[in-house]
Scaffold this active site. Sequence first.
Site, PDB file in Angstrom:
ATOM      1  N   TRP A 100       0.837  -1.216   0.000  1.00 39.29           N
ATOM      2  CA  TRP A 100       0.000   0.000   0.000  1.00 39.29           C
ATOM      3  C   TRP A 100       0.858   1.246   0.000  1.00 39.29           C
ATOM      4  CZ3 TRP A 100      -4.274  -1.581  -1.736  1.00 39.29           C
ATOM      5  CH2 TRP A 100      -4.797  -2.822  -1.366  1.00 39.29           C
ATOM      6  N   ASP A 167      -1.432   6.864   6.304  1.00 42.17           N
ATOM      7  CA  ASP A 167      -2.462   5.915   5.909  1.00 42.17           C
ATOM      8  C   ASP A 167      -2.698   5.014   7.123  1.00 42.17           C
ATOM      9  OD1 ASP A 167      -4.000   3.844   4.962  1.00 42.17           O
ATOM     10  OD2 ASP A 167      -2.682   3.321   3.298  1.00 42.17           O
ATOM     11  N   LYS A 191     -12.374  -1.567   7.911  1.00 39.67           N
ATOM     12  CA  LYS A 191     -11.710  -2.451   8.870  1.00 39.67           C
ATOM     13  C   LYS A 191     -12.183  -2.078  10.283  1.00 39.67           C
ATOM     14  CE  LYS A 191      -8.099  -2.387   5.445  1.00 39.67           C
ATOM     15  NZ  LYS A 191      -8.275  -3.596   4.680  1.00 39.67           N
TER      16      LYS A 191
HETATM   17  C1  LIG Z   1      -3.066   0.072   4.624  1.00 41.01           C
HETATM   18  C2  LIG Z   1      -4.015   0.106   3.481  1.00 41.01           C
HETATM   19  N1  LIG Z   1      -4.041   1.174   2.674  1.00 41.01           N
HETATM   20  C3  LIG Z   1      -4.867   1.267   1.622  1.00 41.01           C
HETATM   21  C4  LIG Z   1      -5.726   0.246   1.310  1.00 41.01           C
HETATM   22  C5  LIG Z   1      -6.634   0.374   0.116  1.00 41.01           C
HETATM   23  O1  LIG Z   1      -7.932   0.606   0.564  1.00 41.01           O
HETATM   24  P1  LIG Z   1      -9.162   0.687  -0.427  1.00 41.01           P
HETATM   25  O2  LIG Z   1      -9.408  -0.693  -0.911  1.00 41.01           O
HETATM   26  O3  LIG Z   1     -10.252   1.244   0.412  1.00 41.01           O
HETATM   27  O4  LIG Z   1      -8.785   1.602  -1.542  1.00 41.01           O
HETATM   28  C6  LIG Z   1      -5.751  -0.891   2.121  1.00 41.01           C
HETATM   29  C7  LIG Z   1      -6.690  -1.994   1.815  1.00 41.01           C
HETATM   30  O5  LIG Z   1      -6.763  -2.988   2.463  1.00 41.01           O
HETATM   31  C8  LIG Z   1      -4.885  -0.958   3.224  1.00 41.01           C
HETATM   32  O6  LIG Z   1      -4.879  -2.035   4.024  1.00 41.01           O
HETATM   33 MG   LIG Z   2       0.828  -3.754   3.199  1.00 41.46          MG
END
Ligand SMILES: Cc1ncc(COP(=O)(O)O)c(C=O)c1O
Ligand SMILES: [Mg+2]
Lengths: 356, 356
Positions: A100, A167, A191
């Site tokens: 991510w 994030d 989550k």
């Molecule tokens: C740490 C983190 N950032 C970003 C995301 C992406 O999220 P989304 O699917 O809502 O775009 C996730 C998805 O699991 C995540 O765990």
């Molecule tokens: Mg990760």
Amino acid sequence: MVHNFNAGPSILPKEVFEEAAAAVLNFNNTGLSILEYGHRTAAFEAIMQEARQLMRELMALDEQHEVLFLHGGASTQFMQVPMNLLDLKDTAAYTDTGVWAAKAIKEAKLFGKPEVVCSSKDKNYTFIPKDFAVPNDAKYLHITTNNTIYGTQWKKIPVTSNSLVADMSSDILSRSMNFNVFDLIYAGAQKNIGAAGVTIVVVNKNILGKLKRNIPTMMDYRNHIAEGSMLNTPPVFAVYTCMLTLRWLKKQGGVNAIEKINNQKAALLYNEIDRNTLFKGTVAVEDRSNMNVCFVMNDANKEKAFLDYATQHQIIGIKGHRSVGGFRASLYNAMPLSSVEYLVSIMQQFEQNNPS
Amino acid sequence: MVHNFNAGPSILPKEVFEEAAAAVLNFNNTGLSILEYGHRTAAFEAIMQEARQLMRELMALDEQHEVLFLHGGASTQFMQVPMNLLDLKDTAAYTDTGVWAAKAIKEAKLFGKPEVVCSSKDKNYTFIPKDFAVPNDAKYLHITTNNTIYGTQWKKIPVTSNSLVADMSSDILSRSMNFNVFDLIYAGAQKNIGAAGVTIVVVNKNILGKLKRNIPTMMDYRNHIAEGSMLNTPPVFAVYTCMLTLRWLKKQGGVNAIEKINNQKAALLYNEIDRNTLFKGTVAVEDRSNMNVCFVMNDANKEKAFLDYATQHQIIGIKGHRSVGGFRASLYNAMPLSSVEYLVSIMQQFEQNNPS
Ligand SMILES: Cc1ncc(COP(=O)(O)O)c(C=O)c1O
Ligand SMILES: [Mg+2]
Ligand SMILES: Cc1ncc(COP(=O)(O)O)c(C=O)c1O
Ligand SMILES: [Mg+2]
Ligand SMILES: [Mg+2]
Ligand SMILES: [Mg+2]
């Protein structure tokens, strides 16, 4: 009873499901479903207001910070953050601690000059880098407080004179910290906060409006602040489930109280992973996530059998992400201690049945 | 029973509410709520697939057209469309037929050169312009097939050699047409397709990928096509309600069948507005929308009394948008004929009680 260890969308409190389902049939005794309920009504504005207020309260936010409920998922924030905070020539410091984080870096390149100040990529993201320097001129330092796929977590938030952006998709509201040290926090709700389909942004309003760039209307945080997250039709039901979940969290005693339980749950499972002769953890012990517990088996050939055994025993969602393999048990706020105890007991039974 | 004439979010079929509520408690007999259900599961992929397939079928789309379920609302499409279809120097023709059309024009200015080829603004958007020319070099012609706030509707889709792009937020799937003549259609789901929190895009894949611009990952339609609308966590529950609503529409006989009922509903209400001595319509008769019926009272001083009377009689959502005043009754697909008959009877009763 099914024990749901999904990484997200993931378990929410049972009472949230019950109240949400009731509102789909008859919202607030109006005779209408919440799904047909106008967003520009006093009743929905009260929900949005309560959700925002609960976020403020649970995070103990100061007056400079605004709470937004937006569309698009955390993935949209990967672009929206640099679009709002970076001019093309500006530098921003990014920490490369997982898939991510890497995606956030990729999007930032379209709007400025992200500089990767540390990375654990060459060790398959199994630890959180500790020693790194942040350039003074970096507009912000971006961290992913919890790396959902690899199961690592920043236990200490870096202290820096730069603006901090995080994030927090997979650990927001799971542990106490001073949220006001962040100028921007974003998190997909699915989550710890609610159902999929809404994204939370907490932003220090003083950092906005400093760019030369023309920001599209829907991407400019200032517009969403001005309209109280109702710049366009909000994801009404998703916001409602957030509000219910936040109410539940407050009733549990808030972040401090849930943190204690989260610590207990994680300790229980990590202790079993360490003790159990069949299993081992995958990440540096000091960086182990309390939210996503990743582990493998010493004998990889037994993994399918254990997964089947767990599935037969009503445990779901523990298959590891394909880039790590093995297992991942997600222990978000709504996961009861009893389900973790149950998972541990299943690991013990499996060990007895399959001595190594 | 409440009669919900909301402009959106708006009424959905009763069975959709019932099935959606049941799934919040126990989805597909899994013992899990759909709100905690992973999107990368066979069961959810089947839902996404069925929703897409139902859209294809109901719209009779050809193989060139792809169906996407995206985040962000129709307002995000105001920027996403030109971002994907226009280079900075490109022209696109826009028709200025209402507030939403004007917002689309505003965003297009950030990505290209929108040219307004016609406007009904100086008559408060009370008609659809008929005579206008579209420059040959315009990359596309953008229309808003139904103007939700003013209650006008393009009864004839313009015939043009340019690519056609349409905001169909408020009349998609309400009337038969050849949807394949459009290269891009977008619509917020929250009127005819489902609950708020998801946006439908139908796009001819051949028009994509022709720009010099670097498009952010989440904004590039091609990425969403490649990932089957699962580039990131989709708004699971909102997609599910779309699927249920589309199933319902198919059971009604599809677009042709619903169009007949929609014609009946609209004729009934417009006839009453015309006949009733207290009321009058606000837009050119030939452009009257079958979805959003706007009307005022000859004596504006009686409007509050009529609104109160209607409210006392369980009619909600008929207050006109502030830029038009008076009343707006939205007659989307799920609105039963019987509720329109009821509204008409209330208008007649009010006339009897308040002779002009
Ligand atoms: C740490 C983190 N950032 C970003 C995301 C992406 O999220 P989304 O699917 O809502 O775009 C996730 C998805 O699991 C995540 O765990
Ligand atoms: Mg990760
Ligand atoms: C024709 C039209 N376009 C766009 C929109 C904006 O939709 P959203 O609120 O989903 O962004 C609306 C909202 O009612 C609409 O009626
Ligand atoms: Mg061990
Ligand atoms: Mg309009
Ligand atoms: Mg009349």
